[in-house]
Design a protein around this motif. Structure first.
Motif, PDB file in Angstrom:
ATOM      1  N   TRP A  89      -1.738   6.155 -13.171  1.00 45.18           N
ATOM      2  CA  TRP A  89      -1.626   5.297 -11.988  1.00 45.18           C
ATOM      3  C   TRP A  89      -1.543   6.122 -10.719  1.00 45.18           C
ATOM      4  O   TRP A  89      -0.865   7.143 -10.668  1.00 45.18           O
ATOM      5  CB  TRP A  89      -0.395   4.399 -12.088  1.00 45.18           C
ATOM      6  CG  TRP A  89      -0.706   3.107 -12.751  1.00 45.18           C
ATOM      7  CD1 TRP A  89      -0.483   2.806 -14.064  1.00 45.18           C
ATOM      8  CD2 TRP A  89      -1.317   1.963 -12.171  1.00 45.18           C
ATOM      9  NE1 TRP A  89      -0.923   1.529 -14.317  1.00 45.18           N
ATOM     10  CE2 TRP A  89      -1.441   0.988 -13.183  1.00 45.18           C
ATOM     11  CE3 TRP A  89      -1.783   1.660 -10.893  1.00 45.18           C
ATOM     12  CZ2 TRP A  89      -1.999  -0.261 -12.951  1.00 45.18           C
ATOM     13  CZ3 TRP A  89      -2.333   0.417 -10.674  1.00 45.18           C
ATOM     14  CH2 TRP A  89      -2.435  -0.532 -11.685  1.00 45.18           C
ATOM     15  N   GLN A  90      -2.204   5.622  -9.698  1.00 40.54           N
ATOM     16  CA  GLN A  90      -2.150   6.196  -8.366  1.00 40.54           C
ATOM     17  C   GLN A  90      -1.658   5.112  -7.415  1.00 40.54           C
ATOM     18  O   GLN A  90      -1.853   3.931  -7.666  1.00 40.54           O
ATOM     19  CB  GLN A  90      -3.547   6.642  -7.933  1.00 40.54           C
ATOM     20  CG  GLN A  90      -4.185   7.584  -8.927  1.00 40.54           C
ATOM     21  CD  GLN A  90      -5.633   7.791  -8.597  1.00 40.54           C
ATOM     22  OE1 GLN A  90      -5.976   8.805  -8.023  1.00 40.54           O
ATOM     23  NE2 GLN A  90      -6.478   6.845  -8.932  1.00 40.54           N
ATOM     24  N   VAL A  91      -1.055   5.530  -6.318  1.00 36.89           N
ATOM     25  CA  VAL A  91      -0.570   4.597  -5.302  1.00 36.89           C
ATOM     26  C   VAL A  91      -0.991   5.127  -3.941  1.00 36.89           C
ATOM     27  O   VAL A  91      -0.898   6.330  -3.672  1.00 36.89           O
ATOM     28  CB  VAL A  91       0.964   4.439  -5.351  1.00 36.89           C
ATOM     29  CG1 VAL A  91       1.470   3.586  -4.202  1.00 36.89           C
ATOM     30  CG2 VAL A  91       1.404   3.840  -6.690  1.00 36.89           C
ATOM     31  N   VAL A  92      -1.440   4.215  -3.095  1.00 38.72           N
ATOM     32  CA  VAL A  92      -1.773   4.532  -1.711  1.00 38.72           C
ATOM     33  C   VAL A  92      -1.068   3.507  -0.835  1.00 38.72           C
ATOM     34  O   VAL A  92      -1.182   2.303  -1.064  1.00 38.72           O
ATOM     35  CB  VAL A  92      -3.292   4.478  -1.463  1.00 38.72           C
ATOM     36  CG1 VAL A  92      -3.612   4.556   0.017  1.00 38.72           C
ATOM     37  CG2 VAL A  92      -3.998   5.581  -2.223  1.00 38.72           C
ATOM     38  N   PHE A 113       3.943   9.135  -2.691  1.00 42.23           N
ATOM     39  CA  PHE A 113       2.524   8.787  -2.714  1.00 42.23           C
ATOM     40  C   PHE A 113       1.933   8.927  -1.311  1.00 42.23           C
ATOM     41  O   PHE A 113       2.644   8.886  -0.317  1.00 42.23           O
ATOM     42  CB  PHE A 113       2.313   7.380  -3.282  1.00 42.23           C
ATOM     43  CG  PHE A 113       3.057   6.285  -2.565  1.00 42.23           C
ATOM     44  CD1 PHE A 113       2.542   5.680  -1.431  1.00 42.23           C
ATOM     45  CD2 PHE A 113       4.283   5.850  -3.050  1.00 42.23           C
ATOM     46  CE1 PHE A 113       3.224   4.659  -0.790  1.00 42.23           C
ATOM     47  CE2 PHE A 113       4.984   4.826  -2.414  1.00 42.23           C
ATOM     48  CZ  PHE A 113       4.453   4.231  -1.281  1.00 42.23           C
ATOM     49  N   PRO A 114       0.618   9.094  -1.229  1.00 43.83           N
ATOM     50  CA  PRO A 114      -0.026   9.283   0.069  1.00 43.83           C
ATOM     51  C   PRO A 114      -0.043   8.004   0.917  1.00 43.83           C
ATOM     52  O   PRO A 114      -0.101   6.897   0.394  1.00 43.83           O
ATOM     53  CB  PRO A 114      -1.439   9.718  -0.277  1.00 43.83           C
ATOM     54  CG  PRO A 114      -1.640   9.389  -1.694  1.00 43.83           C
ATOM     55  CD  PRO A 114      -0.307   9.238  -2.341  1.00 43.83           C
ATOM     56  N   VAL A 115       0.006   8.217   2.230  1.00 41.13           N
ATOM     57  CA  VAL A 115       0.001   7.127   3.199  1.00 41.13           C
ATOM     58  C   VAL A 115      -1.148   7.356   4.179  1.00 41.13           C
ATOM     59  O   VAL A 115      -1.359   8.481   4.637  1.00 41.13           O
ATOM     60  CB  VAL A 115       1.347   7.055   3.960  1.00 41.13           C
ATOM     61  CG1 VAL A 115       1.288   6.050   5.105  1.00 41.13           C
ATOM     62  CG2 VAL A 115       2.485   6.720   3.001  1.00 41.13           C
ATOM     63  N   GLY A 116      -1.861   6.286   4.481  1.00 42.06           N
ATOM     64  CA  GLY A 116      -2.914   6.319   5.490  1.00 42.06           C
ATOM     65  C   GLY A 116      -2.538   5.435   6.662  1.00 42.06           C
ATOM     66  O   GLY A 116      -1.859   4.424   6.495  1.00 42.06           O
ATOM     67  N   LEU A 117      -2.952   5.825   7.851  1.00 45.59           N
ATOM     68  CA  LEU A 117      -2.680   5.071   9.075  1.00 45.59           C
ATOM     69  C   LEU A 117      -3.868   4.157   9.366  1.00 45.59           C
ATOM     70  O   LEU A 117      -4.877   4.586   9.917  1.00 45.59           O
ATOM     71  CB  LEU A 117      -2.451   6.035  10.237  1.00 45.59           C
ATOM     72  CG  LEU A 117      -1.255   6.979  10.077  1.00 45.59           C
ATOM     73  CD1 LEU A 117      -1.312   8.091  11.113  1.00 45.59           C
ATOM     74  CD2 LEU A 117       0.039   6.196  10.170  1.00 45.59           C
ATOM     75  N   VAL A 118      -3.757   2.886   8.986  1.00 44.29           N
ATOM     76  CA  VAL A 118      -4.880   1.968   9.140  1.00 44.29           C
ATOM     77  C   VAL A 118      -4.816   1.155  10.420  1.00 44.29           C
ATOM     78  O   VAL A 118      -5.807   0.526  10.805  1.00 44.29           O
ATOM     79  CB  VAL A 118      -5.029   1.029   7.925  1.00 44.29           C
ATOM     80  CG1 VAL A 118      -5.349   1.833   6.686  1.00 44.29           C
ATOM     81  CG2 VAL A 118      -3.826   0.160   7.713  1.00 44.29           C
ATOM     82  N   ALA A 119      -3.668   1.124  11.073  1.00 37.24           N
ATOM     83  CA  ALA A 119      -3.499   0.383  12.328  1.00 37.24           C
ATOM     84  C   ALA A 119      -4.128  -1.003  12.242  1.00 37.24           C
ATOM     85  O   ALA A 119      -3.968  -1.693  11.263  1.00 37.24           O
ATOM     86  CB  ALA A 119      -4.027   1.193  13.504  1.00 37.24           C
ATOM     87  N   ALA A 120      -4.885  -1.390  13.257  1.00 34.21           N
ATOM     88  CA  ALA A 120      -5.451  -2.743  13.338  1.00 34.21           C
ATOM     89  C   ALA A 120      -6.507  -3.004  12.270  1.00 34.21           C
ATOM     90  O   ALA A 120      -6.715  -4.148  11.875  1.00 34.21           O
ATOM     91  CB  ALA A 120      -6.041  -2.974  14.723  1.00 34.21           C
ATOM     92  N   THR A 121      -7.186  -1.974  11.768  1.00 33.43           N
ATOM     93  CA  THR A 121      -8.211  -2.194  10.746  1.00 33.43           C
ATOM     94  C   THR A 121      -7.609  -2.635   9.421  1.00 33.43           C
ATOM     95  O   THR A 121      -8.308  -3.197   8.579  1.00 33.43           O
ATOM     96  CB  THR A 121      -9.059  -0.926  10.505  1.00 33.43           C
ATOM     97  OG1 THR A 121      -8.225   0.101   9.989  1.00 33.43           O
ATOM     98  CG2 THR A 121      -9.747  -0.479  11.772  1.00 33.43           C
ATOM     99  N   GLY A 122      -6.311  -2.393   9.232  1.00 32.13           N
ATOM    100  CA  GLY A 122      -5.659  -2.742   7.979  1.00 32.13           C
ATOM    101  C   GLY A 122      -5.667  -4.225   7.681  1.00 32.13           C
ATOM    102  O   GLY A 122      -5.859  -4.634   6.533  1.00 32.13           O
TER     103      GLY A 122
END
Length: 168
Positions: A89-92, A113-122
């Protein structure tokens, strides 16, 4: 760049929903390949590329620092990741938030786990993955083939994650 990502998500989302048609056995076919091409900045620097997670089960969690249920579930998701990463299993985590708020939060509560900055596109991506309101928190589990097998709008519970851990 954000406008380009948003446009790509819009077209990718339409294709994704069309590709959710079942085959004759009733099985879901696949998600749109463009999903795996998405990428975002990481709060600590660098780039989070979804391509890196292809081929194994993946839990994607949309959250924000200003969302109390999001904050409450993050330790649970972190625990899920610790317990299940040896099973593939992976988590983002995708933070629908300002970079400075996420950076400050992660200094107080580091996540494994890794985190991405999606801002408004999220919000747009969350809608394409089955969250029509764009509300938070929202989580999606994809199997090793990239097919969405579970969705949860609202705070995850231990029972949710125990069930999801059995999926692959």
């Amino acid at each position: 760049m954000a406008a380009g990502v948003l446009a790509a998500l819009g077209g990718g989302g339409l294709a994704w929903w069309k590709n959710q048609a079942s085959d004759s056995s009733g099985d879901v076919v696949q998600v749109v390949p463009d999903f795996w091409e998405l990428q975002w900045d990481r709060p600590q620097g660098g780039v989070l590329r979804l391509q890196e997670f292809r081929g194994k089960p993946l839990l994607v969690n949309f959250w924000a620092t200003w969302c109390p249920p999001c904050i409450e579930e993050l330790p649970l998701i972190n625990d899920f990741y610790r317990k299940n990463r040896s099973n593939g299993w992976q988590v983002v985590g995708l933070a629908v938030d300002r970079p400075d708020a996420v950076q400050g939060f992660l200094q107080k509560l580091p996540l494994d786990f890794p985190v991405g900055l999606v801002a408004a596109t999220g919000a747009g991506l969350a809608r394409q993955l089955g969250n029509p309101s764009g509300s938070l928190p929202f989580s999606v589990a994809l199997d090793a083939q990239g097919v969405v097998v579970q969705r949860k709008l609202g705070r995850l519970r231990p029972d949710d994650l125990n069930l999801w851990a059995q999926l692959k």
